[in-house]
Every structure is written in C-alpha cells, then in structure tokens.
Design a protein around this motif. Structure first.
Motif, mmCIF file in Angstrom:
data_model
loop_
_atom_site.group_PDB
_atom_site.id
_atom_site.type_symbol
_atom_site.label_atom_id
_atom_site.label_comp_id
_atom_site.label_asym_id
_atom_site.label_seq_id
_atom_site.Cartn_x
_atom_site.Cartn_y
_atom_site.Cartn_z
ATOM 1 N N ALA A 26 -54.231 95.425 -47.317
ATOM 2 C CA ALA A 26 -54.167 94.319 -48.279
ATOM 3 C C ALA A 26 -52.759 94.168 -48.842
ATOM 4 C CB ALA A 26 -55.163 94.553 -49.405
ATOM 5 N N GLY A 27 -52.101 95.301 -49.132
ATOM 6 C CA GLY A 27 -50.744 95.252 -49.657
ATOM 7 C C GLY A 27 -49.774 94.590 -48.695
ATOM 8 N N LEU A 28 -49.910 94.881 -47.400
ATOM 9 C CA LEU A 28 -49.033 94.272 -46.401
ATOM 10 C C LEU A 28 -49.341 92.783 -46.236
ATOM 11 C CD1 LEU A 28 -48.998 97.151 -43.777
ATOM 12 C CD2 LEU A 28 -47.039 96.344 -45.114
ATOM 13 N N SER A 29 -50.594 92.405 -46.416
ATOM 14 C CA SER A 29 -50.952 90.988 -46.373
ATOM 15 C C SER A 29 -50.292 90.240 -47.523
ATOM 16 C CB SER A 29 -52.479 90.842 -46.438
ATOM 17 O OG SER A 29 -52.844 89.481 -46.426
ATOM 18 N N ILE A 30 -50.280 90.858 -48.704
ATOM 19 C CA ILE A 30 -49.619 90.258 -49.862
ATOM 20 C C ILE A 30 -48.109 90.182 -49.635
ATOM 21 C CG2 ILE A 30 -49.064 90.653 -52.310
ATOM 22 C CD1 ILE A 30 -51.987 91.797 -52.510
ATOM 23 N N GLY A 81 -49.281 101.198 -37.850
ATOM 24 C CA GLY A 81 -49.026 100.494 -36.600
ATOM 25 C C GLY A 81 -47.850 99.538 -36.667
ATOM 26 N N LYS A 82 -47.842 98.596 -35.732
ATOM 27 C CA LYS A 82 -46.747 97.633 -35.652
ATOM 28 C C LYS A 82 -46.901 96.585 -36.737
ATOM 29 C CE LYS A 82 -44.490 94.321 -32.554
ATOM 30 N NZ LYS A 82 -44.523 93.637 -31.237
ATOM 31 N N LEU A 83 -45.837 96.368 -37.508
ATOM 32 C CA LEU A 83 -45.821 95.346 -38.557
ATOM 33 C C LEU A 83 -45.223 94.086 -37.949
ATOM 34 C CD1 LEU A 83 -44.607 97.483 -41.599
ATOM 35 C CD2 LEU A 83 -46.927 97.194 -40.694
ATOM 36 N N ASP A 84 -46.084 93.158 -37.614
ATOM 37 C CA ASP A 84 -45.665 91.961 -36.882
ATOM 38 C C ASP A 84 -45.198 90.882 -37.859
ATOM 39 O OD1 ASP A 84 -45.173 90.318 -34.775
ATOM 40 O OD2 ASP A 84 -47.249 89.716 -34.460
ATOM 41 N N THR A 92 -35.601 95.372 -43.285
ATOM 42 C CA THR A 92 -36.577 96.386 -42.893
ATOM 43 C C THR A 92 -37.748 96.395 -43.850
ATOM 44 O OG1 THR A 92 -36.851 98.687 -42.160
ATOM 45 C CG2 THR A 92 -35.668 98.354 -44.216
ATOM 46 N N ILE A 93 -38.862 96.901 -43.364
ATOM 47 C CA ILE A 93 -40.011 97.240 -44.208
ATOM 48 C C ILE A 93 -40.157 98.749 -44.118
ATOM 49 C CG2 ILE A 93 -42.480 96.950 -44.615
ATOM 50 C CD1 ILE A 93 -42.299 94.306 -43.032
ATOM 51 N N TYR A 94 -40.048 99.407 -45.237
ATOM 52 C CA TYR A 94 -40.229 100.853 -45.261
ATOM 53 C C TYR A 94 -41.721 101.165 -45.306
ATOM 54 C CZ TYR A 94 -35.306 100.685 -46.695
ATOM 55 O OH TYR A 94 -33.956 100.436 -46.750
ATOM 56 N N SER A 95 -42.118 102.253 -44.711
ATOM 57 C CA SER A 95 -43.527 102.646 -44.760
ATOM 58 C C SER A 95 -43.936 102.879 -46.207
ATOM 59 C CB SER A 95 -43.760 103.912 -43.937
ATOM 60 O OG SER A 95 -43.593 103.635 -42.562
ATOM 61 N N PRO A 96 -45.139 102.460 -46.567
ATOM 62 C CA PRO A 96 -45.590 102.645 -47.956
ATOM 63 C C PRO A 96 -45.640 104.119 -48.331
ATOM 64 C CG PRO A 96 -47.025 101.123 -46.778
ATOM 65 C CD PRO A 96 -46.129 101.747 -45.753
ATOM 66 N N ASN A 126 -39.201 97.455 -33.748
ATOM 67 C CA ASN A 126 -39.243 98.464 -32.691
ATOM 68 C C ASN A 126 -38.715 99.827 -33.129
ATOM 69 O OD1 ASN A 126 -40.227 96.604 -30.683
ATOM 70 N ND2 ASN A 126 -38.156 95.745 -30.605
ATOM 71 N N GLN A 127 -38.863 100.128 -34.416
ATOM 72 C CA GLN A 127 -38.480 101.439 -34.928
ATOM 73 C C GLN A 127 -39.625 102.028 -35.739
ATOM 74 O OE1 GLN A 127 -34.462 100.119 -36.730
ATOM 75 N NE2 GLN A 127 -34.088 102.226 -36.118
ATOM 76 N N MET A 128 -40.055 103.224 -35.371
ATOM 77 C CA MET A 128 -41.053 103.911 -36.168
ATOM 78 C C MET A 128 -40.391 104.426 -37.437
ATOM 79 S SD MET A 128 -43.573 106.034 -33.590
ATOM 80 C CE MET A 128 -44.781 106.308 -34.910
#
Length: 420
Positions: free
Chosen positions: A134-138, A347-350, A362-366, A385-387
């Motif tokens: 939900a946070g990534l959707s926001i 997973g992949k953040l499209d 960039t989006i840092y992992s939560p 393309n970066q974990m």
C-alpha cells in the motif's frame, strides 16, 4: 466513516504510544514547490479515506478508525536542509522513534530532506494503517501528482469491515465459522496459560545499514535463479540464513520469517487498498553439502507452505482472538527470540524514472521497526535493475559490527554462488 480495528491492526497499534513505523525513502533530482507537495498529499487523502483517520476508543476501550475532513486533518511535512548523502538514513532512524498522535493527526507524515539539486523524501506510516504494498502504491500516486497536479489517481473503495475482505459464502459457512472460532478460542486459552516474564530485552540503539548491488550482479542473480528453477526470494532467503550462521555461529537460529502479501491470495484486497494484514511463513535451511540443492529443497518447502495458506480462515480465526490480544502482544514483546530475522523481498519496483519536472533517482527499500520482539529485518527491492537492501536491527539483538559482517557475507555469498 468509521470501522473498528481488526485484530492484526490492534496488535500493531498497541497502546498507541509506542511507535511502529514504516519508512519509504526515495530520491529525486529537480525542484518541487512546497505548495505542490501539499496539494498532492491532499489529493491522495481524498482518494484514500483512511489516510484522514484518527483513532478513538469506544466505551469498552476498543479502538476505531474514524475519518476526518482532509482539509482539517492534513498530512504533516517536516523539512530538513540537505547536507549530504547520509541524511536520509539518519532521518529514517529518527522517524522510527517519533510516535504518531492518532487523536490529532493522520497516521501518515512526510519528511523532506531538501537540497538545491537533489532531495530525499521519507513517507512515514504507522504500520497498523499501511503495509509495504500500500505504501508503494501511495508513492506511485505521489510521484504522478508531483509531476502533474491534474493526474488521475482514481478513488479507493475503502475497506469498512471484514465483510469486505472475506467472501460472503465463507463468512456464512457454519462449518468454517465454527472451526475458525474454535481454533481462535483454543489459541486464546493457550495464550492465557503460557507464563510470560514481563522483562523486555533492552533494544539499545536502533540502526539502518543500506547497500545496493550493481546492475550486472542483479541481472546475474535473476538469470541464475530462473535457470535453476527457484525464485530470487528463496535464493536470497537461503543466502541470509547462511550469512547469519557463518557470522553468529551458535548464536544463530537457522530460522527466518517471510511476510506474504495477502493480496496475492485474496483478490478482494487491491494493490492500492490502505490496509495492513500480514501473512507469514517461516523457513529453515536443511543440512545439505551442496548449497544449491539446499535452495531447491527450500523452494519446495516454500511452495508447500504457500499452498496451505488460507487468508480467509486466518482472518476469521484472528478475529476470534481479540480477548487474548494483550497476551499475544506480550508473548511477542517479552518472549525469547527464536528467529534470526524477518526477510522481505518487494521485488521489482516498476516505476518510471523520468518525469516531466524531475528525475526519480532511486527508491530505497523501506524500513520498519516496532516494539514487538526481535527488530532484525532485511528488506530488499529492485529499481533500475539494482537490488537494494535495508538492514534494520537493534544492538540489543544484533551487534552493529556483526550486522556489518552479515551484510558483507550476504554480498560475498551472492557473488560466490552466482559465479559457481
């Protein structure tokens, strides 16, 4: 609009005084006007009613979400001058420990680390309100509105009760109701019987360690896992288990918990639903001389456990456990640690990275941390393309130097087994 908190939400909310916060950081290149950010947040609140919710207790001390006018219950924005690349990590750690006052403000706020060329933003949610999906959707909606205030983001049909997320035929099934209620009552009784010494472990300092893998290594991991017939999630889980074992030796538990997005099993809960309900499976590595064969066996274990997960039964059972909420929370808070960490792969953040008015660097992992037991968590996601990895822990559970060694071990093990 109002609804009572479900069992899982009540457990995460706790006494309302102890923070249980999730932080989603991202970095942009470009300039954002403050009034545009405030307008974007207002429009997001208009879409998601529960982002305007306060929490109030009824006459029998049960908490309820109660919505408010977005104009009078605005998302707060804290602005910090950007000094260097490390600011977002320091501010993330700060945000973990700032409680929400759900009587006065939404369970969602923003920290803006503002620079001339680059800025980082931290979306901060109370975990009882919102999970990572939900946070990534926001976040997706926020980026669209920052770029174009007229962007169409739709309107969420808010979840107002368990009837909205469990099919009617399941809720009305006498056999299922009776079975899940019985299981819930047995669990409640067991929790009353289990003796718990209420002496909490001293968490000491909470910390965040962050790193990224380069594009080539990330591609190699994806290709390798596909060729071997197991998922990236299972492969990295096995790597994490091995890293803890090699660094902590006899102090490791050979056990990690993996959250499962309930939306993958329950189509009634949409990706953009503001909701937090966790399903979980637990994994342990078997005794194999060959690591890759061990990963394949671990994948079979994952598949078996996922096949057994019944989100409807679990929600109904947990709703029968409300009388044991305090006992269950105390068991998590005061019980002995039995696993190495929680590992979550988003997973992949499209997301697009180029917008008309800015670039998404960039989006840092939560990161997430709360008061219920072992805080050790590793979250990963893939963008451009970066974990990307966020390693959250507390010195009372994992020494900082050991955590640094675990990080280095994870990286070296990934490279080693990909090369083999």
């Amino acid at each position: 609009m109002k609804r009572k908190l479900l069992f899982g939400e009540r457990m995460l909310y706790g006494d309302g005084k102890s923070p249980f916060n999730m932080v989603i950081p991202f970095k942009i290149k470009g300039q954002i006007a403050e009034d545009r950010l405030n307008l974007a947040l207002l429009n997001i609140q208009k879409k998601h009613a529960w982002l305007t919710a306060s929490i109030e207790f009824n006459e029998i001390k049960k908490p309820w979400f109660i919505t408010n006018s977005p104009e009078s219950f605005k998302v707060s924005v804290r602005i910090i001058d950007r000094v260097n690349e490390a600011d977002w990590r320091r501010e993330s750690e700060r945000e973990w420990n700032i409680p929400f006052d759900a009587s006065k403000a939404p369970l969602f706020r923003v920290a803006w680390i503002k620079g001339k060329e680059f800025s980082e933003f931290l979306l901060v949610f109370h975990h009882c309100l919102c999970d990572g999906t939900a946070g990534l959707s926001i976040l997706r909606e926020l980026l669209s509105l920052l770029d174009n205030p007229e962007a169409e983001i739709g309107k969420e049909i808010a979840i107002q009760s368990i009837k909205d997320i469990v099919p009617e035929q399941v809720l009305n099934s006498y056999r299922k109701r009776t079975k899940n209620s019985l299981i819930g009552k047995i669990a409640t009784l067991a929790l009353w019987i289990i003796p718990i010494k209420k002496i909490a472990i001293d968490r000491k300092r909470d910390f965040l360690i962050h790193w990224k893998l380069d594009e080539q290594l990330t591609r190699n991991i994806l290709f390798f896992c596909k060729s071997q017939g197991f998922t990236v999630n299972t492969f990295v889980s096995a790597i994490v288990l091995k890293a803890f074992k090699e660094v902590l030796a006899d102090q490791s538990f050979n056990k990690i918990s993996l959250p499962v997005d309930i939306r993958n099993l329950n189509p009634l809960i949409k990706k953009d639903h503001v909701f937090a309900f966790g399903l979980m499976i637990v994994l342990s590595a078997g005794k194999h001389h060959d690591f890759i064969e061990g990963v394949k066996d671990l994948q079979k274990d994952v598949d078996r456990k996922l096949a057994k997960l019944d989100p409807y039964a679990l929600m109904m059972m947990m709703e029968a456990c409300h009388p044991s909420l305090n006992n269950f929370s105390n068991l998590l808070k005061y019980g002995k640690t039995s696993n190495d960490c929680m590992f979550s792969n988003l997973g992949k953040l499209d997301f697009p990275d180029n917008y008309k008015n800015f670039e998404l660097e960039t989006i840092y992992s939560p990161s997430v941390i709360g008061p219920l037991g072992n805080t050790t968590t590793i979250l990963t996601s893939t963008f451009k393309n970066q974990m990307d990895f966020s390693f959250v822990a507390s010195e009372g559970y994992v020494a900082f130097n050991d955590a640094l060694l675990i990080k280095e071990k994870v990286i070296s093990l990934l490279k080693k087994h990909i090369e083999i």
